[in-house]
Design an enzyme around this catalytic site. Structure first.
Site, mmCIF file in Angstrom:
data_model
loop_
_atom_site.group_PDB
_atom_site.id
_atom_site.type_symbol
_atom_site.label_atom_id
_atom_site.label_comp_id
_atom_site.label_asym_id
_atom_site.label_seq_id
_atom_site.Cartn_x
_atom_site.Cartn_y
_atom_site.Cartn_z
ATOM 1 N N GLU A 173 -18.697 -40.842 -10.346
ATOM 2 C CA GLU A 173 -19.665 -41.845 -9.869
ATOM 3 C C GLU A 173 -20.939 -41.171 -9.357
ATOM 4 O OE1 GLU A 173 -16.591 -41.493 -8.638
ATOM 5 O OE2 GLU A 173 -15.486 -43.166 -9.525
ATOM 6 N N HIS B 241 -10.050 -50.565 -2.541
ATOM 7 C CA HIS B 241 -10.943 -50.939 -3.633
ATOM 8 C C HIS B 241 -11.797 -52.171 -3.323
ATOM 9 C CE1 HIS B 241 -8.482 -48.063 -5.697
ATOM 10 N NE2 HIS B 241 -9.036 -48.281 -6.865
ATOM 11 N N HIS C 117 -32.661 -17.141 5.544
ATOM 12 C CA HIS C 117 -32.684 -18.468 4.926
ATOM 13 C C HIS C 117 -33.756 -19.357 5.551
ATOM 14 C CE1 HIS C 117 -30.989 -22.265 3.309
ATOM 15 N NE2 HIS C 117 -31.299 -22.747 4.493
ATOM 16 N N HIS D 58 -38.413 -22.824 5.095
ATOM 17 C CA HIS D 58 -37.419 -21.885 4.585
ATOM 18 C C HIS D 58 -38.125 -20.815 3.761
ATOM 19 C CE1 HIS D 58 -35.326 -25.647 5.444
ATOM 20 N NE2 HIS D 58 -34.285 -24.902 5.719
#
Lengths: 671, 671
Positions: free
Chosen positions: B414, B476, B265, B35
C-alpha cells in the site's frame, strides 16, 4: 497433489492435519465468509509445530514461559481457532467454531488478542505479526537476561504469508531480527505463490531466501506438506544462533478444486467442492465433527506441556521473593509502590526551580527518575535518540552481547519499532516506549492503531510536535497528527505544557494497562507554567483551571502544550484591560471527556466566550469550544489550517498567529 | 582521506565538487541549521552525474524529456540547491542559498517540489524519494510506449541514504522495480555507514548488495569519491536491462573534523572547523563565493543539454497533432473535452435505472466510461483488484512485455503503491489512481500526506469504508480514517452516497490539478438516492439538499455515503409524524467548506435541530452540526465512538445505531 500418498505415508499426522482442514471448510461455510486456503495449506506445518515443538499447555494459556505462536497471516484465522479447539483450550469449544465471524464470538474474522487468552496478538493487517514477533523475541531475551534461563526460555514461532513478506514493515522486522541475532525467532513462510490478485509472480519476483540471508538469517527450504521435513527444519531452526526462516513450499487450499489458485485464498463454500475435498482427504464425519480418536490425539498434544509447566512453576517458586514479585508485578502491569512518591518529588522540584525547558527534555528528566524504579521499561528511538531524549543513563543498550540492555537503537524503522514495541507489550513483562518525530506518526500508524485496538499500553514518544520545530519545514511539521491520534479510539494523546505536566503524563502512561499513550513533546524550550505544587496528578483529569479569571469571568482560553504559555500571556493582556480571563490547560482531551459532567462544567462553565489555542488543526476542538450538547457559546480557535513552512520557529509562531496579542484579539472580537 | 591526492588526481572535478561542499558549509552556517555531511559526502557522485550523464537543460527545468534527479535523502537539500545554483537555474541565484531555511525562500529545509520547477519531488521523510522514483520510471516506460522513444526516453536517478534503505517502503519500492525490470532507474546509495544515532551497524547489518540482488537488481560497488569509477558505473548502469543500484562508498562530511561521524550528519557550523575544511579543500574564496572559472565550468554543464532539448523539440513537433495535443493536455492536467458530457450521460443512465449497487462497483462503472476518454489514467490496486473494483476492461496490464498497459498489480504494498503513484503524478503525463481497503490508509499515510503537501492530484480508492464490510472485523473496519484524511490539509475526501455521487467524485478527482482525492467507497450495496437527474455536479458543492422538508422545517439530517439512505428513511418516519425534515447529503466536507457563506447557509439554515449520520468518528462533524461561528443550535451525531466488531454488516449497523428509527429518535429528542 496425490493426497492418498500423503495420507498413507503419515496416517496419524494426516488425520490430525485434516481435522484442521475440515474444520476450516466447515466454519467458513457456516459463516459464508472467511479464508479457507491458508489453513488448508499450512495445516501440516502447524500440526508438526504443535505436536512436536511448541511449548504450551492448553489448560494454562497464560503460562509466562510458553512458546509464542503468532499467525502473521491473520486472515487464515481458522488455522489458530482449529488448533485451539483441537488441543482443548477451554475458551474454544466447538460452538465457537460454529459461530465463526458472528457477533460476540471469540472467533472473529481475524485473530483478536483481547478476545481470547491464547491469541498472542491481533493480526490481519499484513506484516504486523512478523513485526510484532521481533518484539516478542526481544522481550524474551531481555527477560531471560533479567530473570535467568530457568524461568524465561522460550521460542517465538511465526507463520507468515507472501503478503506479510511483501509489506515494507517485514523488511524493518527481519533486519532488526538479523541485527540482533534473535535466534529464538522462527518464521515459517507459507510459500504458496498465491496472492489475491493471482500468482505472486504477477507482482513480485523477490528471491526471499536470498533476501533473508542478506538480513543475516538462517534459511531452510522444505516441502511444507512433508511432516518429516517440517520436523527436521524446526529442530535445526532451534539449534542455530541466528533467527531462522523456514521456506515451506505449500499448496494453498490443498485438495480442494481451488488448490493453487487465488480463488483458493478466499471463502470456499461450494457444497459439492467441499464434499469432494473431504472425500479426497478420506474425511467422512459430518460438519464440525472430529472423529474421537483424532480429537483425543490432539487433546494429548494439548496436555503435552503440562509437566514442563509444572516444572517451571517449581523453578519459578525457587526464585528469590523480590524477583518473583517484580516479575509478577511487571506481568500484571502494576505500578511499583514508589511511583507516586517519585513523581510527586519530581514535580515539586520542577515547580520550585521553574526551568525553561523543552518538554522533550522534561520527558528525559522524568524518565531519568522513573526508569530506575521500573525495571520493566524498555526505551528506544527510531534513530533520533538525541532528539527524542528517550535514553536515560541507567538503561544500557540492548545488543547481542548485552541482552540485559533496556535501550534499543531501532534504526530508521518507525513502523518496525512501533510493531515490535507492541510485541514486547503483548509478550508481557515489558513496558516499551519509543520515539520518533511526531510527523512520522504517519509511518508508525498501522501499529499505533493496533496498540489501541489490542488494548496494550505501548507509549509513543512523539517529539518536534508542531511548526515549533522550525527550519526542517512542512515535511517534518505535524499539523494534523494530534487530530489523527485523537480520532483513534482508546488512545491517550498527551500534549503537556511543561515539565510538571510531562511527568504527570508519564505517570499515567506507565500505569496504564489497556490504553496506549502518545506523548506529543516540543523541540523548543517552554517556561514552567505549573508554579504551584500539587500532589495530585492534574493531567489525569485531562484539563484543569491553570489560572482563573480575576473579576467577572468573560473569557476562557483553552490551550495545550506549547500554546499554554501563550494563553497565559494573552490572559495578562486581557486582564490588564479588565477582562476577566480563565486559562484552562488541556493536556489530554480523552481523559477530560472521561470526567463526569460536573467536573467538565466546573472547568468549562457557560457564560464566557472561549478561544482554543493549539498549533494544530481545529478538528476535535469544537466539542470543547461549543460545550456540551445543547448549550453553546461564542468561540474561536487559533490553530493551523494548512501545512507549515521552513523558517525559524519564532517567525512561524508569529506568522501563524500564536501570539498573546492575536489570541487576546480573537477573544475580544467575540465579546 | 588524503584530500590533496584527490584534488591532484582530478583537479577540474575536484574544484567543481568542492564548490558544492563549500556552498553547503556556508548555507548551513548562515542558517545555523541543516545537514552538512551528506552533500559533502556525495558531492563527487553528484558532480559526475550532472557533468557527464544527467540529461537536463538548466534554462528549461520543465522540459518533458529531461532525466529526473531525485534526492531521496532530502535532508541533504544543500546538495540539490548547490547544483541548481551552480548550473545556472534562474530560480536559484546565490541569494536563495544565502536564505537557506528562511521564510519564503525556495531553499526550504527539505526540497519542496512546489517551490521550484527543478525540484522533482518533496523529500525528507525517508524512503519517499526512492519509492516515488519507481513511479517516475514506470511513467517513463508507459509514456514511451504511448508516444514512442523519440519523445520519451529518459532516466530516473536517485540518491538514497542508509535511512532510505532502512525504511520498509524501500523494500516495497525496490521489489516493484525489480519485478518490472525498470532498467532506466538508477539508485546511487550513499554508503557512508553513518546514521544519526551512530554507525549504521548500531542498528543494521543488512548486506544491501545481496538484498538488491535478491530483488533482481543489477548492483555495482564503487568508491564514491573516485570520479572515474562513478562515471564508469553510471555508464554501466545505463547499459543494463535491470534497475541498477550503485553502492557508493563515501565519507560523510568529507574533509571536515566531523568526517565519518554521526556529528557530521547535522549542522557543521563551527567557524574554525569550517575554515580548516575549506583550507584542506584548497578553497580560498569567501562565504558564498565561487571562483569565476569554477562557476563558469558549472554553467557550461547547465547548458550541456540545450542542443539535445532543441532536437527533442523538433522531434516532438513532428508528432501528429492529435498526439501532441493529448501529450500536452495530459501534462497540463487538463480534462478532455468529452469529460463533462460523459459524466452527465452516465449520471442520467444511473438516475433512470436506479440500481442498488455498492459504491465500489459504481466506481468501476464510472471508470469504465472515463478511462477510455482519459489515456493518461493509470489504475491499480494493492492486491485487492476484485475488491477495489479498480480494473476496467480497456486498461491492459503494465508488465515487462506490455509497457503500454495502464493497470498495475501493485502487490501487497500500500505504501509503495501510494508513493509510486505520487511519482507518476510528479513525472507528469499520468493521472494515477489506486486502491486498497480504507483501513489501510494507515499503511499509505506517509505518501498520502505528501501528495497533499506536494499539491498533486493522486487519487486513492479506499473501499470497504466502514463497519459495513462486516465479518473481517475491527482490524479491517475503518472508524477514524475519514477523520484522518479530513484532518489533512489540501485533501478532498469523498464519501459518495450512490453511483451518481461516485461519478461526480471521479469527475472532480480527474479534473483536480493540485489536490489529491480520497474516494471512500462501500463494500455493501446501496440504493440510488439521486433519483432526479441534474446536469450540474452537485458533489462539487460539497453538500446539497437531497430531500427538503415538507411543511415547517424542524430537523436537518446531514449524512454521507452509506448513511444517506438511512437518513432518507429516517426522514420518512419523521415526516409521517408531521415533523418537517430536510436531508443534506455531504459527500465532501472540504468542498462544502470552500463554498461561500450564502450557499452554506442555504443548505444549513438555522432554526432547525441537526443530526449528523456517518459510520465513523464524530471528529470534524461539529462544525456542521453547530453551524458557523456564533450561531448555534441543538444537534446530535449518530456515529462510531469505538472500534467495530466482526459480524455480518446488517447486524453491525443495527448494533451501532445506524437505523432510521434510531436517527429519527435522536432528532426527536432534540425537539
Amino acid at each position: 497433489m496425490d493426497l492418498t500418498a500423503l495420507a498413507r505415508a503419515n496416517p496419524d499426522h494426516w488425520s490430525k492435519a485434516t481435522a484442521i482442514r475440515a474444520l476450516t471448510l466447515d466454519a467458513v461455510a457456516a459463516a459464508n465468509s472467511g479464508h479457507s486456503g491458508m489453513p488448508m495449506g499450512m495445516a501440516d506445518v502447524a500440526t508438526v509445530l504443535f505436536e512436536k515443538h511448541l511449548k504450551f499447555d492448553a489448560a494454562n494459556p497464560l503460562w509466562p514461559d510458553r512458546d509464542r505462536f503468532i499467525l502473521s497471516a491473520g486472515h487464515g484465522s481458522m488455522l489458530i481457532y482449529s488448533l485451539l479447539h483441537l488441543t482443548g483450550y477451554e475458551q474454544f469449544p466447538i460452538e465457537e467454531l460454529k459461530n465463526f465471524r458472528q457477533m460476540g464470538a471469540r472467533t472473529a474474522g481475524h485473530p483478536e488478542n483481547f478476545l481470547a487468552d491464547a491469541i498472542e496478538t491481533t493480526t490481519g493487517p499484513l506484516g504486523q505479526g512478523i513485526a510484532n514477533s521481533v518484539g516478542f523475541a526481544m522481550a524474551e531475551e531481555m527477560l531471560r537476561a533479567q530473570y535467568g534461563a530457568k524461568v524465561v526460555d522460550h521460542h517465538t514461532y511465526v507463520i507468515a504469508g507472501d503478503g506479510c513478506l511483501m509489506e515494507g514493515v517485514s523488511q524493518e522486522a527481519i533486519t532488526l531480527a538479523g541485527r540482533h541475532k534473535l535466534s529464538k525467532l522462527i518464521v515459517m513462510w507459507d510459500n504458496n505463490n498465491i496472492t489475491i490478485d493471482g500468482p505472486v509472480t504477477l507482482s513480485d519476483n523477490t528471491d526471499q531466501v536470498a533476501r533473508f540471508k542478506a538480513a543475516q538469517w538462517h534459511v531452510i527450504e522444505i516441502d511444507g506438506h512433508n511432516p518429516d521435513e517440517i520436523d527436521a527444519a524446526l529442530t535445526e531452526a532451534k539449534a542455530t544462533d541466528l533467527p531462522t526462516m523456514i521456506a515451506c513450499k505449500t499448496h494453498i487450499a490443498l485438495g480442494h478444486a481451488a488448490q493453487d489458485t487465488s480463488k483458493g485464498h478466499g471463502a470456499l463454500t461450494d457444497a459439492d467442492q467441499m464434499a469432494e475435498a473431504k472425500k479426497a482427504y478420506g474425511w467422512t464425519t459430518g460438519p464440525f465433527e472430529v472423529p474421537a480418536d483424532v480429537k483425543s490425539a490432539w487433546e494429548e498434544i494439548g496436555k503435552r506441556g503440562a509437566d514442563t509447566r509444572r516444572d517451571w512453576e517449581e523453578r519459578f517458586d525457587k526464585m528469590p521473593r523480590a524477583k518473583r514479585e517484580t516479575f509478577n508485578r511487571a506481568l500484571a502491569l502494576d505500578a511499583p509502590k514508589k511511583m507516586s512518591a517519585t513523581v510527586k518529588a519530581f514535580k515539586k522540584q520542577i515547580t520550585e526551580s521553574a526551568p525553561k525547558m523543552a518538554t522533550r527534555a522534561a520527558s528525559e528528566k522524568a524518565l531519568e527518575v522513573l526508569n530506575p524504579i521500573l525495571p520493566e521499561t524498555v526505551g528506544g528511538s527510531a534513530d533520533l535518540t538525541g532528539s527524542n531524549n528517550t535514553k536515560t543513563s541507567d538503561l544500557g543498550v540492548f545488543d547481542v552481547d548485552n541482552r540485559g540492555g533496556r535501550y534499543v537503537y531501532w534504526g530508521i524503522r518507525e513502523h518496525g519499532m512501533a510493531a515490535a514495541m507492541n510485541g514486547m507489550a503483548l509478550h508481557g513483562g515489558i513496558r516499551p516506549y519509543g520515539g520518533t518525530f511526531m510527523c512520522f506518526t504517519d509511518y508508525a500508524r498501522p501499529s499505533m492503531r493496533l496498540a489501541a485496538l489490542m488494548q496494550i499500553p505501548t507509549a509513543f514518544v512523539m517529539t518536534h510536535d508542531s511548526i515549533g520545530l522550525g527550519e526542517d519545514g512542512p515535511t517534518h511539521q505535524p499539523v494534523e497528527h494530534l487530530a489523527i491520534s485523537r480520532a483513534t479510539p482508546n488512545t491517550y494523546v498527551f500534549r503537556p505544557a511543561d515539565a510538571v505536566e510531562t511527568a504527570e503524563a508519564w505517570e499515567i502512561a506507565f500505569t496504564s494497562k489497556t490504553t496506549p499513550s502518545v506523548l506529543s513533546l516540543t523541540r523548543q524550550g517552554l517556561p514552567t507554567v505549573r508554579l504551584e505544587h500539587k500532589n495530585n496528578n492534574l493531567t489525569e483529569k485531562g484539563a484543569y483551571v491553570l489560572a482563573d479569571a480575576e473579576g467577572k469571568r468573560q473569557v476562557i482560553l483553552i490551550a495545550t502544550g506549547s500554546e499554554v504559555h501563550v494563553a497565559l500571556a494573552a490572559r495578562d493582556l486581557l486582564q490588564a484591560e479588565g477582562i476577566g480571563t480563565r486559562v484552562v490547560s488541556m493536556p489530554c482531551m480523552e481523559l477530560f471527556a472521561a470526567q463526569d459532567e460536573a467536573y467538565r462544567k466546573r472547568v468549562l462553565p457557560g457564560g464566557a466566550v472561549r478561544v482554543g489555542v493549539e498549533a494544530g488543526m481545529r478538528q476535535g476542538w469544537d466539542q470543547w469550544l461549543f460545550g456540551e450538547r445543547g448549550k453553546y457559546g461564542k468561540a474561536d480557535f487559533v490553530g493551523m489550517d494548512r501545512f507549515g513552512a521552513s523558517a525559524p520557529a519564532e517567525e512561524l509562531f508569529e506568522r501563524f498567529g500564536f501570539t498573546a496579542e492575536n489570541v487576546a484579539q480573537k477573544a475580544k472580537a467575540l465579546l
